[in-house]
Motif scaffolding. Structure first.
Motif, PDB file in Angstrom:
ATOM      1  N   UNK A 137       2.285  27.157  -6.285  1.00 41.87           N
ATOM      2  CA  UNK A 137       1.169  26.819  -7.154  1.00 41.87           C
ATOM      3  C   UNK A 137      -0.181  27.054  -6.482  1.00 41.87           C
ATOM      4  N   UNK A 138      -0.190  27.259  -5.172  1.00 46.24           N
ATOM      5  CA  UNK A 138      -1.434  27.503  -4.460  1.00 46.24           C
ATOM      6  C   UNK A 138      -1.698  28.989  -4.265  1.00 46.24           C
ATOM      7  N   UNK A 139      -0.832  29.850  -4.770  1.00 49.67           N
ATOM      8  CA  UNK A 139      -1.033  31.281  -4.675  1.00 49.67           C
ATOM      9  C   UNK A 139      -1.040  31.793  -3.245  1.00 49.67           C
ATOM     10  N   UNK A 140      -0.182  31.232  -2.398  1.00 48.83           N
ATOM     11  CA  UNK A 140      -0.172  31.612  -0.987  1.00 48.83           C
ATOM     12  C   UNK A 140       0.817  32.732  -0.690  1.00 48.83           C
ATOM     13  N   UNK A 141       1.365  33.360  -1.739  1.00 47.24           N
ATOM     14  CA  UNK A 141       2.329  34.434  -1.516  1.00 47.24           C
ATOM     15  C   UNK A 141       1.730  35.568  -0.692  1.00 47.24           C
ATOM     16  N   UNK A 142       0.474  35.940  -0.989  1.00 47.84           N
ATOM     17  CA  UNK A 142      -0.157  37.057  -0.291  1.00 47.84           C
ATOM     18  C   UNK A 142      -0.336  36.743   1.191  1.00 47.84           C
ATOM     19  N   UNK A 143      -0.777  35.513   1.493  1.00 48.40           N
ATOM     20  CA  UNK A 143      -0.954  35.134   2.895  1.00 48.40           C
ATOM     21  C   UNK A 143       0.372  35.172   3.639  1.00 48.40           C
ATOM     22  N   UNK A 144       1.422  34.675   2.979  1.00 50.46           N
ATOM     23  CA  UNK A 144       2.738  34.694   3.625  1.00 50.46           C
ATOM     24  C   UNK A 144       3.220  36.121   3.824  1.00 50.46           C
ATOM     25  N   UNK A 145       3.029  36.979   2.797  1.00 51.53           N
ATOM     26  CA  UNK A 145       3.466  38.372   2.898  1.00 51.53           C
ATOM     27  C   UNK A 145       2.736  39.093   4.023  1.00 51.53           C
ATOM     28  N   UNK A 146       1.448  38.802   4.192  1.00 50.33           N
ATOM     29  CA  UNK A 146       0.703  39.423   5.283  1.00 50.33           C
ATOM     30  C   UNK A 146       1.251  38.994   6.635  1.00 50.33           C
ATOM     31  N   UNK A 147       1.642  37.719   6.719  1.00 52.49           N
ATOM     32  CA  UNK A 147       2.122  37.187   7.998  1.00 52.49           C
ATOM     33  C   UNK A 147       3.467  37.773   8.400  1.00 52.49           C
ATOM     34  N   UNK A 148       4.288  38.148   7.417  1.00 48.44           N
ATOM     35  CA  UNK A 148       5.626  38.662   7.718  1.00 48.44           C
ATOM     36  C   UNK A 148       5.785  40.103   7.239  1.00 48.44           C
ATOM     37  N   UNK A 149       4.678  40.830   7.138  1.00 47.70           N
ATOM     38  CA  UNK A 149       4.693  42.180   6.570  1.00 47.70           C
ATOM     39  C   UNK A 149       5.742  43.054   7.259  1.00 47.70           C
ATOM     40  N   UNK A 150       6.676  43.637   6.474  1.00 46.96           N
ATOM     41  CA  UNK A 150       7.700  44.493   7.068  1.00 46.96           C
ATOM     42  C   UNK A 150       7.136  45.863   7.439  1.00 46.96           C
ATOM     43  N   UNK A 151       7.752  46.502   8.381  1.00 49.15           N
ATOM     44  CA  UNK A 151       7.357  47.848   8.810  1.00 49.15           C
ATOM     45  C   UNK A 151       7.728  48.843   7.704  1.00 49.15           C
ATOM     46  N   UNK A 152       6.747  49.535   7.103  1.00 49.86           N
ATOM     47  CA  UNK A 152       7.058  50.477   6.017  1.00 49.86           C
ATOM     48  C   UNK A 152       8.013  51.587   6.433  1.00 49.86           C
ATOM     49  N   UNK A 153       7.983  51.954   7.701  1.00 51.94           N
ATOM     50  CA  UNK A 153       8.883  53.005   8.160  1.00 51.94           C
ATOM     51  C   UNK A 153      10.327  52.524   8.182  1.00 51.94           C
ATOM     52  N   UNK A 154      10.518  51.248   8.429  1.00 50.46           N
ATOM     53  CA  UNK A 154      11.865  50.683   8.526  1.00 50.46           C
ATOM     54  C   UNK A 154      12.347  50.128   7.189  1.00 50.46           C
ATOM     55  N   UNK A 155      11.429  49.567   6.422  1.00 46.64           N
ATOM     56  CA  UNK A 155      11.774  48.942   5.137  1.00 46.64           C
ATOM     57  C   UNK A 155      10.843  49.457   4.037  1.00 46.64           C
ATOM     58  N   UNK A 156      10.950  50.737   3.701  1.00 50.53           N
ATOM     59  CA  UNK A 156       9.983  51.339   2.765  1.00 50.53           C
ATOM     60  C   UNK A 156      10.003  50.709   1.377  1.00 50.53           C
ATOM     61  N   UNK A 157      11.180  50.339   0.887  1.00 54.47           N
ATOM     62  CA  UNK A 157      11.259  49.793  -0.468  1.00 54.47           C
ATOM     63  C   UNK A 157      10.679  48.390  -0.548  1.00 54.47           C
ATOM     64  N   UNK A 158      10.962  47.594   0.465  1.00 49.74           N
ATOM     65  CA  UNK A 158      10.418  46.249   0.509  1.00 49.74           C
ATOM     66  C   UNK A 158       8.897  46.288   0.657  1.00 49.74           C
ATOM     67  N   UNK A 159       8.408  47.162   1.526  1.00 48.98           N
ATOM     68  CA  UNK A 159       6.963  47.288   1.716  1.00 48.98           C
ATOM     69  C   UNK A 159       6.281  47.744   0.435  1.00 48.98           C
TER      70      UNK A 159
END
Length: 217
Positions: free
Chosen positions: A160-182
């Motif tokens: 409810x606090x819209x913290x998804x983006x902050x969390x995603x930034x903190x655990x951002x996957x490597x696009x080269x390793x996880x292209x679909x997730x990124x």
């Protein structure tokens, strides 16, 4: 004022309310006759005048949860009734996550549970569902509601606090390793409007659309 006059007057309803408070704070595993008595400022033995034992208390807590869920009238249109009930159940379980695992697990079904289930089946029967198809629809919706509530209760951020983006930034996957997730995270969160909580409405619509198609097939 005498000690007797100062003594708290116990009722079953008050004991259940204290049990809810303990469970909200410590989880259902923290609920005992002693802990609820302490919440009320009395000895645990005092509760036995109003609840038979711990199992009776847990049964009462499960019934209390069912009583908090909105139950539209018996003559309500089935889809809107199922949707309102599901939305209400999700809010109740989000507020009291300890209840997720016990709503359907008590060996002695409460009158609240029986009334609840009878009402839901009534909506579906009135709409033309058979006993089998009504049970399938009921089970699918509840599995989704309980599962979503469980997921919300264990997320590492507050939806409810819209913290998804902050969390995603903190655990951002490597696009080269996880292209679909990124790619998924980038597309969803890039606009700044994504909220995991919205997935409930989307998922519930998917399920009810499928249930409705089965009725008209």
């Amino acid at each position: 004022m005498t000690r007797m006059a100062r003594r708290r007057i116990l009722t079953r309803e008050g004991i259940v309310a204290a049990g809810v408070a303990v469970a909200d704070r410590s989880g259902i595993e923290g609920v005992s006759m002693r802990s609820v008595g302490k919440e009320l400022g009395v000895e645990g033995m005092s509760l036995y005048h109003h609840v038979t034992n711990k199992d009776d208390l847990l049964d009462a807590l499960a019934a209390w949860v069912f009583e908090q869920i909105e139950l539209p009238p018996a003559d309500a249109e089935w889809r809107s009734a199922m949707e309102r009930r599901a939305q209400s159940a999700r809010l109740v379980l989000r507020a009291h996550p300890w209840a997720i695992g016990m709503l359907e697990s008590r060996p002695t079904p409460s009158l609240a549970l029986l009334r609840h289930h009878d009402r839901v089946l009534g909506w579906l029967f009135d709409a033309g569902f058979s006993a089998a198809s009504a049970t399938h629809a009921f089970s699918a919706v509840d599995a989704f509601v309980y599962g979503f509530a469980l997921s919300e209760s264990t997320l590492p951020f507050q939806t409810e606090e819209g913290t998804e983006a902050d969390f995603a930034d903190a655990v951002a996957p490597d696009p080269a390793e996880y292209p679909n997730l990124a790619r998924s995270l980038s597309d969803l969160l890039g606009a700044g409007s994504y909220s995991y909580a919205d997935e409930f409405d989307v998922g519930l619509t998917f399920i009810l659309d499928s249930v409705e198609r089965s009725l008209t097939a």
